[in-house]
Design a protein around this motif. Structure first.
Motif, PDB file in Angstrom:
ATOM      1  N   THR A  39      66.529  71.063 -13.309  1.00 48.87           N
ATOM      2  CA  THR A  39      66.719  70.462 -11.983  1.00 48.87           C
ATOM      3  C   THR A  39      66.552  71.486 -10.878  1.00 48.87           C
ATOM      4  OG1 THR A  39      69.127  70.824 -12.023  1.00 48.87           O
ATOM      5  CG2 THR A  39      68.298  68.747 -12.912  1.00 48.87           C
ATOM      6  N   ARG A  40      66.799  72.754 -11.179  1.00 50.56           N
ATOM      7  CA  ARG A  40      66.636  73.785 -10.153  1.00 50.56           C
ATOM      8  C   ARG A  40      65.186  73.902  -9.724  1.00 50.56           C
ATOM      9  NH1 ARG A  40      68.362  79.870 -11.492  1.00 50.56           N
ATOM     10  NH2 ARG A  40      66.861  79.467 -13.173  1.00 50.56           N
TER      11      ARG A  40
ATOM     12  N   LEU B  74      79.581  72.309  -0.634  1.00 45.71           N
ATOM     13  CA  LEU B  74      78.669  73.443  -0.502  1.00 45.71           C
ATOM     14  C   LEU B  74      77.234  73.010  -0.221  1.00 45.71           C
ATOM     15  CD1 LEU B  74      79.916  75.671  -3.479  1.00 45.71           C
ATOM     16  CD2 LEU B  74      80.531  75.845  -1.060  1.00 45.71           C
ATOM     17  N   ASN B  75      77.029  71.688  -0.140  1.00 41.07           N
ATOM     18  CA  ASN B  75      75.687  71.152   0.092  1.00 41.07           C
ATOM     19  C   ASN B  75      74.695  71.607  -0.979  1.00 41.07           C
ATOM     20  OD1 ASN B  75      76.424  69.813   2.523  1.00 41.07           O
ATOM     21  ND2 ASN B  75      76.244  71.746   3.652  1.00 41.07           N
ATOM     22  N   GLU B  76      75.190  71.817  -2.196  1.00 39.29           N
ATOM     23  CA  GLU B  76      74.324  72.137  -3.329  1.00 39.29           C
ATOM     24  C   GLU B  76      74.021  70.821  -4.042  1.00 39.29           C
ATOM     25  OE1 GLU B  76      76.210  75.095  -5.700  1.00 39.29           O
ATOM     26  OE2 GLU B  76      76.168  76.613  -4.117  1.00 39.29           O
ATOM     27  N   ARG B  77      72.860  70.280  -3.754  1.00 38.87           N
ATOM     28  CA  ARG B  77      72.536  68.921  -4.184  1.00 38.87           C
ATOM     29  C   ARG B  77      72.519  68.786  -5.706  1.00 38.87           C
ATOM     30  NH1 ARG B  77      67.074  65.606  -2.813  1.00 38.87           N
ATOM     31  NH2 ARG B  77      66.268  66.983  -4.425  1.00 38.87           N
TER      32      ARG B  77
ATOM     33  N   THR C 203      76.445  75.079  -8.976  1.00 43.45           N
ATOM     34  CA  THR C 203      76.217  73.919  -9.838  1.00 43.45           C
ATOM     35  C   THR C 203      75.592  74.331 -11.165  1.00 43.45           C
ATOM     36  OG1 THR C 203      75.886  72.559  -7.872  1.00 43.45           O
ATOM     37  CG2 THR C 203      75.132  71.642  -9.954  1.00 43.45           C
ATOM     38  N   LEU C 204      74.822  75.407 -11.169  1.00 41.67           N
ATOM     39  CA  LEU C 204      74.205  75.902 -12.388  1.00 41.67           C
ATOM     40  C   LEU C 204      75.103  76.889 -13.130  1.00 41.67           C
ATOM     41  CD1 LEU C 204      70.567  76.446 -11.078  1.00 41.67           C
ATOM     42  CD2 LEU C 204      71.325  74.710 -12.693  1.00 41.67           C
ATOM     43  N   ILE C 205      75.857  77.676 -12.372  1.00 40.88           N
ATOM     44  CA  ILE C 205      76.714  78.690 -12.995  1.00 40.88           C
ATOM     45  C   ILE C 205      77.744  78.044 -13.906  1.00 40.88           C
ATOM     46  CG2 ILE C 205      78.518  80.398 -12.552  1.00 40.88           C
ATOM     47  CD1 ILE C 205      76.966  81.207 -10.064  1.00 40.88           C
TER      48      ILE C 205
ATOM     49  N   SER D 259      83.473  70.997 -10.576  1.00 40.52           N
ATOM     50  CA  SER D 259      82.787  71.964  -9.718  1.00 40.52           C
ATOM     51  C   SER D 259      81.455  71.404  -9.210  1.00 40.52           C
ATOM     52  CB  SER D 259      82.560  73.275 -10.468  1.00 40.52           C
ATOM     53  OG  SER D 259      81.728  73.075 -11.591  1.00 40.52           O
ATOM     54  N   ALA D 260      80.741  70.649 -10.043  1.00 47.61           N
ATOM     55  CA  ALA D 260      79.454  70.095  -9.617  1.00 47.61           C
ATOM     56  C   ALA D 260      79.636  69.069  -8.502  1.00 47.61           C
ATOM     57  CB  ALA D 260      78.745  69.467 -10.807  1.00 47.61           C
TER      58      ALA D 260
END
Length: 333
Positions: A294-295, A99-102, A241-243, A91-92
């Motif tokens: 990291t967030r 999803l462009n979630e770096r 990425t965090l979930i 998923s990451a």
């Protein structure tokens, strides 16, 4: 030489993680599309039910969950559950590209830590005694220790839904994920009971006529529906990425605890193995903390410049007491 039951469970668990990890991304994309044309799921909307991508993610998740359920029939929960860490990697990586979630470098370190901790847990996982009937499973489920665990779990879920969700559900993902994880731990022990009943029935020992089988099925259904509802809210509100890793850590921890209490997974295990499993958990939790950090390092999403102002309310204050205000540039009228 035939494949051992533990190996079958291992293969099914790995396949399950691949499907579930992909489903996070498909459902997230579907939720994003639905939010663009209707009310977001995070605030009570259900327009995502009309989005094909969300249903593709749902079907993928169902396939993964079925494989996961079957894996519990062949292998103990302490072996199957930690392998869910593989879904974090999938998923990451997909979120990074789709999803462009770096995903930052420290995020990779966090994920690796989660995987290493899971491997340690798997290596030292105890062998589980498989009950020979649903009635035996029922006796395990009604022992005082597990009844107390269920009572505490249900109380915590109601507290999260009725008290914490209205106040901090949109700002703290642990509210949604806490509900999912608590209900998930009950789901796993119920699904294992159902799997044992099905396996025994296929072997010629009919378990379908026992009311306990249908009770476990009802409990699993209620828990799964609740999990899906709040997981949708979490995915719609927070970074995927965090979930994934946080949900994995919470779900894995609570599931292993529930399984250990009900099925007595750790009975007869030596202190060295238990200590190794605890070290594995600490490694996984450390990875989650790194991912959380990291967030805070992510830059502002605005593509424009930033003007930084240092405002002093008292000219005699030290620089450390200055208030930092970030004022983003706005477009001219």
């Amino acid at each position: 030489m035939g494949v051992s039951e533990n190996s079958k469970g291992l293969i099914l668990a790995v396949a399950s993680s691949a499907f579930i990890g992909s489903s996070f991304i498909l459902k997230k994309k579907g939720l994003n599309r639905a939010a663009a044309s209707g009310t977001r799921a995070g605030v009570g909307g259900y327009t995502y039910l009309l989005e094909p991508l969300w249903w593709a993610g749902m079907i993928t998740m169902i396939v993964g969950e079925i494989a996961n359920c079957v894996a519990y029939v062949y292998a103990p929960a302490v072996l199957v559950t930690p392998l869910g860490a593989l879904s974090i990697i999938i998923s990451a990586i997909l979120a990074h590209f789709m999803l462009n979630e770096r995903l930052q470098k420290m995020g990779v370190v966090g994920i690796v830590s989660c995987i290493v901790g899971s491997v340690v847990i798997v290596i030292h996982a105890p062998q589980e005694h498989t009950p020979s009937s649903v009635e035996e499973v029922w006796n395990l489920a009604t022992q005082p220790a597990f009844v107390m665990y269920v009572a505490a779990t249900v109380s915590a879920v109601f507290a999260l839904i009725l008290h914490f969700e209205p106040r901090s559900g949109q700002t703290n993902m642990l509210v949604y994920l806490g509900i999912c994880s608590l209900m998930g731990s009950i789901t796993v022990v119920s699904v294992k009971a159902i799997g044992i009943a099905i396996k025994l029935t296929l072997d010629g020992i009919n378990q379908i006529t026992y009311p306990q089988t249908w009770f476990f099925l009802m409990v699993a259904g209620i828990c799964v529906i609740t999990q899906l509802n709040y997981l949708n809210k979490a995915l719609d509100t927070f970074n995927a990425t965090l979930i994934s890793p946080v949900y994995y850590v919470m779900f894995t921890t609570l599931t292993i605890v529930a399984s250990a209490i009900m099925y007595k997974d750790w009975a007869g295990q030596d202190a060295s193995s238990i200590a190794s499993e605890i070290c594995g958990f600490i490694t996984v939790l450390s990875g989650t903390i790194i991912l959380h950090s990291t967030r805070d390092q992510e830059p502002h999403p605005s593509s424009r410049g930033t003007v930084t102002w240092y405002v002093r309310s008292d000219s005699f204050k030290n620089p450390d007491q200055e208030h930092l205000l970030d004022i983003l540039e706005t477009e001219p009228y």
